[in-house]
Scaffold this motif. Structure first.
Motif, PDB file in Angstrom:
ATOM      1  N   SER A  71      -2.977   4.407 -13.816  1.00 36.76           N
ATOM      2  CA  SER A  71      -3.605   4.884 -12.705  1.00 36.76           C
ATOM      3  C   SER A  71      -2.723   5.429 -11.163  1.00 36.76           C
ATOM      4  O   SER A  71      -2.819   6.224 -10.713  1.00 36.76           O
ATOM      5  N   ARG A  72      -1.841   4.548 -11.796  1.00 33.46           N
ATOM      6  CA  ARG A  72      -0.478   4.124 -10.617  1.00 33.46           C
ATOM      7  C   ARG A  72       0.732   5.117 -10.361  1.00 33.46           C
ATOM      8  O   ARG A  72       1.283   4.970  -9.826  1.00 33.46           O
ATOM      9  N   THR A 107       0.548  -0.817  -0.006  1.00 29.94           N
ATOM     10  CA  THR A 107      -0.147   0.100   0.042  1.00 29.94           C
ATOM     11  C   THR A 107       0.644   1.346   0.324  1.00 29.94           C
ATOM     12  O   THR A 107       0.073   2.092  -0.175  1.00 29.94           O
ATOM     13  N   ASP A 121       4.080  -6.535  -7.336  1.00 32.78           N
ATOM     14  CA  ASP A 121       5.308  -5.129  -7.640  1.00 32.78           C
ATOM     15  C   ASP A 121       6.829  -5.264  -7.616  1.00 32.78           C
ATOM     16  O   ASP A 121       7.321  -4.341  -8.084  1.00 32.78           O
ATOM     17  N   THR A 179       3.806   3.698  -0.927  1.00 33.38           N
ATOM     18  CA  THR A 179       3.851   4.413  -2.605  1.00 33.38           C
ATOM     19  C   THR A 179       5.520   4.560  -2.448  1.00 33.38           C
ATOM     20  O   THR A 179       6.414   4.734  -1.861  1.00 33.38           O
ATOM     21  N   LEU A 210      -1.349   0.036 -15.665  1.00 32.62           N
ATOM     22  CA  LEU A 210      -0.581   0.595 -14.711  1.00 32.62           C
ATOM     23  C   LEU A 210      -0.344   2.283 -14.852  1.00 32.62           C
ATOM     24  O   LEU A 210      -0.203   3.063 -13.650  1.00 32.62           O
ATOM     25  N   MET A 255       4.556   5.393  -8.300  1.00 34.75           N
ATOM     26  CA  MET A 255       4.339   4.007  -7.892  1.00 34.75           C
ATOM     27  C   MET A 255       3.558   4.328  -6.848  1.00 34.75           C
ATOM     28  O   MET A 255       3.938   3.234  -6.591  1.00 34.75           O
ATOM     29  N   THR A 256       1.684   4.475  -7.100  1.00 38.05           N
ATOM     30  CA  THR A 256       1.301   4.237  -5.595  1.00 38.05           C
ATOM     31  C   THR A 256       0.651   3.595  -5.384  1.00 38.05           C
ATOM     32  O   THR A 256       0.760   1.834  -6.063  1.00 38.05           O
ATOM     33  N   ASN A 257       0.460   2.247  -4.088  1.00 34.76           N
ATOM     34  CA  ASN A 257      -0.175   1.588  -3.812  1.00 34.76           C
ATOM     35  C   ASN A 257       0.873   0.359  -4.325  1.00 34.76           C
ATOM     36  O   ASN A 257      -0.281  -0.949  -4.801  1.00 34.76           O
TER      37      ASN A 257
END
Lengths: 109, 122
Positions: free
Chosen positions: B67-68, B15, B91, B17, B65, B84-86
């Motif tokens: 949106s992240r 979760t 990953d 970033t 990807l 890169m979020t979340n």
């Protein structure tokens, strides 16, 4: 999204023999295709761009051909240092999006 | 001499970033139609393109990807940053930055960084 499919997944070749690797695009990418070589623990290395132009310093035994949806990388006489994984990559449109194939591992027979 | 070097955390928690920095030398991020890309490679798997940024600040992202991801550059510092979020354990990968010398008819990478392994785990 353009899908790149490489075959075979693994190619077993004896030193000195020819290796032929294939890459197929799900739709035409014209000649917007590159090939990279990757050895274990290393970053990829550019071999070919524009489907058939060798990058700087790449030996003449590496050659690329094809256009549209079908492409080939040929290594004319495999040397020990050529055993590696090879990836094709398409680059298309502006701004460009890239897609890599899943790779072909060239191993010693 | 063209070089690129990735830096960032080795370990991130799910979760969180991720922020990675690519520091370049031997060329300028302001050169016409020059770009820098981020590509990742999970252990034992294939390369996956993430994003590009170009000298005119135009950006392009992987559809899956988008949106992240956020890519940006600081030309004065010769740095390109990817966030890169979340983050998720899937990953976990080696993250590479690479130079695009000129994106015109051809748009490939000629120099790559050594890569940095990022592990996502609690």
């Amino acid at each position: 999204e353009i899908v790149m499919t490489q075959s075979p997944a693994t190619l077993s070749v004896s030193p000195g023999e020819r290796a032929t690797l294939s890459c197929r695009a799900s739709q035409s990418v014209s000649s917007n295709l590159a090939w990279y070589q990757q050895k274990p623990g290393q970053a990829p290395r550019l071999l070919i761009y524009g489907a058939s132009t060798r990058a700087t310093g790449i030996p003449a035994r590496f050659s690329g051909s094809g256009s549209g949806t079908e492409f080939t990388l040929t290594i004319s006489s495999l040397q020990s240092e050529d055993f590696a994984v090879y990836y094709c990559q398409q680059y298309n449109n502006w701004p460009p999006t890239w897609t890599f194939g899943q790779g072909t591992k060239v191993e010693i027979k | 001499q063209v070089t690129l070097k990735e830096s960032g955390p080795v370990l991130v928690k799910p979760t969180e970033t991720l922020t990675l920095t690519c520091t370049v030398s031997g060329f300028s991020l302001s050169n016409a139609r020059m770009g820098v890309s981020w590509i990742r490679q999970p252990p034992g798997k294939a390369l996956e393109w993430l994003a590009h940024i170009f000298s005119n600040d135009e950006k392009s992202y992987s559809t899956s990807l988008k949106s992240r991801l956020t890519i940006s550059k600081d030309t004065s510092k010769s740095q390109v940053v990817l966030t890169m979020t979340n983050m998720d354990p899937v990953d976990t990968a080696t993250y590479y930055c690479a130079r695009i010398p000129y994106c015109g008819g051809d748009c490939y990478s000629d120099y790559w960084g050594q890569g940095t392994l990022v592990t996502v785990s609690s």
